[in-house]
Design a protein around this motif. Structure first.
Motif, PDB file in Angstrom:
ATOM      1  N   TYR A 169       0.881  -1.176  -0.006  1.00  9.31           N
ATOM      2  CA  TYR A 169      -0.170  -0.011  -0.248  1.00  9.31           C
ATOM      3  C   TYR A 169       0.960   1.070  -0.235  1.00  9.31           C
ATOM      4  CZ  TYR A 169      -3.737  -3.189   1.053  1.00  9.31           C
ATOM      5  OH  TYR A 169      -4.725  -4.123   0.703  1.00  9.31           O
ATOM      6  N   THR A 170       0.483   2.181  -0.677  1.00  8.32           N
ATOM      7  CA  THR A 170       1.203   3.516  -0.580  1.00  8.32           C
ATOM      8  C   THR A 170       0.683   4.374   0.435  1.00  8.32           C
ATOM      9  OG1 THR A 170      -0.646   4.650  -1.961  1.00  8.32           O
ATOM     10  CG2 THR A 170       1.071   3.432  -3.147  1.00  8.32           C
ATOM     11  N   ASP A 171       1.523   5.255   0.858  1.00  7.87           N
ATOM     12  CA  ASP A 171       1.185   6.275   1.721  1.00  7.87           C
ATOM     13  C   ASP A 171      -0.162   6.647   1.512  1.00  7.87           C
ATOM     14  OD1 ASP A 171       3.711   5.829   2.792  1.00  7.87           O
ATOM     15  OD2 ASP A 171       4.334   7.553   1.821  1.00  7.87           O
ATOM     16  N   GLU A 172      -0.468   7.122   0.608  1.00  8.55           N
ATOM     17  CA  GLU A 172      -1.761   7.784   0.290  1.00  8.55           C
ATOM     18  C   GLU A 172      -3.049   6.945   0.538  1.00  8.55           C
ATOM     19  OE1 GLU A 172       0.562   7.719  -2.209  1.00  8.55           O
ATOM     20  OE2 GLU A 172       1.128   9.731  -2.440  1.00  8.55           O
ATOM     21  N   GLN A 173      -2.704   5.660   0.100  1.00  6.19           N
ATOM     22  CA  GLN A 173      -3.702   4.509   0.575  1.00  6.19           C
ATOM     23  C   GLN A 173      -3.823   4.208   1.884  1.00  6.19           C
ATOM     24  OE1 GLN A 173      -2.221   1.303  -1.983  1.00  6.19           O
ATOM     25  NE2 GLN A 173      -3.524   1.571  -3.390  1.00  6.19           N
ATOM     26  N   ILE A 174      -2.845   4.128   2.593  1.00  3.14           N
ATOM     27  CA  ILE A 174      -2.878   4.027   4.032  1.00  3.14           C
ATOM     28  C   ILE A 174      -3.632   5.040   4.707  1.00  3.14           C
ATOM     29  CG2 ILE A 174      -1.450   4.084   6.141  1.00  3.14           C
ATOM     30  CD1 ILE A 174       0.826   2.472   4.524  1.00  3.14           C
ATOM     31  N   VAL A 175      -3.299   6.408   4.255  1.00  2.10           N
ATOM     32  CA  VAL A 175      -4.069   7.578   4.627  1.00  2.10           C
ATOM     33  C   VAL A 175      -5.626   7.271   4.575  1.00  2.10           C
ATOM     34  CG1 VAL A 175      -4.233  10.037   4.729  1.00  2.10           C
ATOM     35  CG2 VAL A 175      -2.008   9.263   4.890  1.00  2.10           C
ATOM     36  N   GLY A 176      -5.932   7.030   3.465  1.00  5.29           N
ATOM     37  CA  GLY A 176      -7.312   6.875   3.171  1.00  5.29           C
ATOM     38  C   GLY A 176      -7.739   5.955   3.981  1.00  5.29           C
ATOM     39  N   ILE A 177      -7.409   4.621   4.270  1.00  3.87           N
ATOM     40  CA  ILE A 177      -8.059   3.645   5.090  1.00  3.87           C
ATOM     41  C   ILE A 177      -7.947   4.488   6.410  1.00  3.87           C
ATOM     42  CG2 ILE A 177      -7.493   1.620   6.008  1.00  3.87           C
ATOM     43  CD1 ILE A 177      -6.051   0.822   3.271  1.00  3.87           C
ATOM     44  N   LEU A 178      -7.023   4.812   7.049  1.00  5.11           N
ATOM     45  CA  LEU A 178      -7.066   5.301   8.402  1.00  5.11           C
ATOM     46  C   LEU A 178      -8.246   6.581   8.422  1.00  5.11           C
ATOM     47  CD1 LEU A 178      -3.372   5.580   9.312  1.00  5.11           C
ATOM     48  CD2 LEU A 178      -5.275   4.016  10.195  1.00  5.11           C
ATOM     49  N   LYS A 179      -8.538   7.246   7.231  1.00  2.18           N
ATOM     50  CA  LYS A 179      -9.634   8.245   7.255  1.00  2.18           C
ATOM     51  C   LYS A 179     -10.900   7.801   7.163  1.00  2.18           C
ATOM     52  CE  LYS A 179      -7.173  12.293   5.540  1.00  2.18           C
ATOM     53  NZ  LYS A 179      -7.232  13.435   4.185  1.00  2.18           N
ATOM     54  N   GLU A 180     -10.919   6.421   6.490  1.00  5.13           N
ATOM     55  CA  GLU A 180     -12.328   5.850   6.725  1.00  5.13           C
ATOM     56  C   GLU A 180     -12.398   5.297   7.950  1.00  5.13           C
ATOM     57  OE1 GLU A 180     -13.140   2.713   3.633  1.00  5.13           O
ATOM     58  OE2 GLU A 180     -11.564   3.545   2.286  1.00  5.13           O
ATOM     59  N   SER A 181     -11.521   4.827   8.591  1.00  3.37           N
ATOM     60  CA  SER A 181     -11.825   4.310  10.150  1.00  3.37           C
ATOM     61  C   SER A 181     -12.093   5.412  10.940  1.00  3.37           C
ATOM     62  CB  SER A 181     -10.317   3.817  10.720  1.00  3.37           C
ATOM     63  OG  SER A 181     -10.550   3.274  11.959  1.00  3.37           O
ATOM     64  N   ALA A 182     -11.585   6.425  10.534  1.00  5.49           N
ATOM     65  CA  ALA A 182     -12.171   7.798  11.553  1.00  5.49           C
ATOM     66  C   ALA A 182     -13.191   8.281  11.199  1.00  5.49           C
ATOM     67  CB  ALA A 182     -10.920   8.883  11.417  1.00  5.49           C
ATOM     68  N   ALA A 183     -13.702   7.945  10.063  1.00  6.69           N
ATOM     69  CA  ALA A 183     -15.143   8.577   9.845  1.00  6.69           C
ATOM     70  C   ALA A 183     -16.192   7.402  10.409  1.00  6.69           C
ATOM     71  CB  ALA A 183     -15.260   8.489   8.227  1.00  6.69           C
ATOM     72  N   GLY A 184     -15.890   6.472  10.934  1.00 11.50           N
ATOM     73  CA  GLY A 184     -16.648   5.405  11.665  1.00 11.50           C
ATOM     74  C   GLY A 184     -16.845   4.187  11.069  1.00 11.50           C
ATOM     75  N   ALA A 185     -16.021   3.778  10.027  1.00  9.66           N
ATOM     76  CA  ALA A 185     -16.067   2.285   9.235  1.00  9.66           C
ATOM     77  C   ALA A 185     -15.646   1.512  10.480  1.00  9.66           C
ATOM     78  CB  ALA A 185     -15.252   2.314   8.072  1.00  9.66           C
ATOM     79  N   LYS A 186     -15.999   0.163  10.467  1.00 10.11           N
ATOM     80  CA  LYS A 186     -15.647  -0.842  11.543  1.00 10.11           C
ATOM     81  C   LYS A 186     -14.169  -1.395  10.862  1.00 10.11           C
ATOM     82  CE  LYS A 186     -19.860  -2.229  13.374  1.00 10.11           C
ATOM     83  NZ  LYS A 186     -20.694  -3.380  13.831  1.00 10.11           N
TER      84      LYS A 186
END
Length: 89
Positions: free
Chosen positions: A7-24
């Motif tokens: 995973y690229t840095d952009e993808q990791i940040v995106g995944i973490l943002k999804e988690s912060a937005a409330g995704a399980k």
């Protein structure tokens, strides 16, 4: 040889943002094919960071690694010189 990152840095940040937005966490791990352990390591290491911050951190870690190698080499050189100077000829 270094392992290739999946995973690229952009993808990791995106995944973490999804988690912060409330995704399980379990759903995100399944969706992206990441183990929960990897996800939690990312969250611990990169929480609240942006892509430029992560790139800067990785560059600093690489520079730190190189400097540690140089210090280790110099320490060996110093120890060798000390050993040679203490020998009785």
């Amino acid at each position: 040889m270094a392992r290739r990152r999946k995973y690229t840095d952009e993808q990791i940040v995106g995944i973490l943002k999804e988690s912060a937005a409330g995704a399980k966490t379990e759903e995100l791990c399944r969706k992206y094919g990441v183990s929960p352990n990897t996800f939690y390591v990312w969250r611990t290491k990169f929480a609240g960071m942006t892509v430029p911050d992560i790139k800067k951190m990785r560059a600093l870690e690489e520079e730190n690694r190189k400097l540690k190698m140089k210090v280790a080499e110099l320490t060996l050189d110093i120890d060798t010189v000390k050993e040679l100077l203490t020998k009785n000829f």
